[in-house]
Design a protein around this motif. Structure first.
Motif: not given
Length: 246
Positions: A148, A151-152, A157-158, A161, A173, A175, A235
């Motif tokens: 990802a 995304v967030a 997010l965890n 995904c 992830a 970042k 989220l």
């Protein structure tokens, strides 16, 4: 081959990827489609060619520095947007099997056009919410790698995904620069989803020198039945250690 393509070839070589002339042509075709479709819909705010090659294409390829993508690896890209990182990774590693999940139908149509135009095999583009797709038996705890990008925050997010990742697999992830607070905030959800942080890798883009981080989580066991929660909840109400339970 022009300077921008030479840069990508050299940058890729520096992280262990040998790009052929055909693969470079695929990247250029991808760029042209991205710009064409971006005039009709919002795919990216980055349109200058060299910036796309560095900030989208090369940045996507850095996933290979923490994930073994040799062989027929199954990769799920969640909230892929314009196809990053999965499409660049598929171009560079043709044998991987890719599933792209995005909630916006028109982005999926764009990705289907990319896959068709570039002649990419073993790529499935799914229109749906990650929370719903992760409940399907063919995707739950099934993939070697999940990714990802932008995304967030990790705490939410965890939950989107990690349910895609099989035990022993990893979630990468992608970042930016400041990750300490976000990583600390996300540790509770990582534990809840039967995973653990394996490594955090710091990178810099070759020309711009902006900072990137790859947070790699390894899945320790199957996803608990309670997760993911209903669409929208992860989220809006992420799993936090001190969250108020209603």
């Amino acid at each position: 081959m022009d300077n921008t393509q030479i840069w990508l070839k050299d940058w890729a070589s520096a992280i262990g990827i040998a790009l052929s002339d055909n693969q470079l042509e695929q990247f250029e075709a991808y760029y042209r489609l991205l710009i064409e479709w971006n005039e009709k819909m919002n795919l990216t705010g980055i349109t200058e060619r060299s910036a796309v090659y560095e900030k989208h294409f090369y940045d996507s390829l850095t996933v290979s520095t923490v994930a073994d993508l040799s062989g027929s690896v199954s990769l799920a890209d969640i909230g892929s947007g314009a196809g990053f990182p999965s499409i660049p990774l598929k171009i560079a590693f043709p044998r991987i099997r890719v599933t792209i999940v995005d909630s916006l139908a028109k982005r999926i149509r764009f990705l289907e056009e990319v896959v068709s135009s570039l002649g990419l095999a073993d790529v499935t583009c799914l229109h749906g919410r990650a929370e719903d797709v992760a409940r399907l038996p063919e995707h739950r705890d099934r993939h070697d790698v999940a990714t990802a990008r932008a995304v967030a925050r990790l705490a939410g997010l965890n939950e989107l995904c990690l349910p895609f990742v099989k035990p022993g697999g990893i979630f990468v992830a992608m970042k930016g620069s400041d990750i300490a607070e976000e990583l600390d905030e996300g540790r509770f959800s990582i534990e809840k989803l039967n995973a653990a942080v394996h490594q955090t890798k710091r990178l810099e883009l070759p020309n711009e020198r902006s900072e990137r981080h790859l947070i790699v989580m390894v899945k320790k066991g199957p996803t608990p039945k309670a997760y993911p929660r209903k669409a929208g909840i992860p989220l809006k109400t992420p799993l936090l250690r001190n969250a108020i339970r209603l």
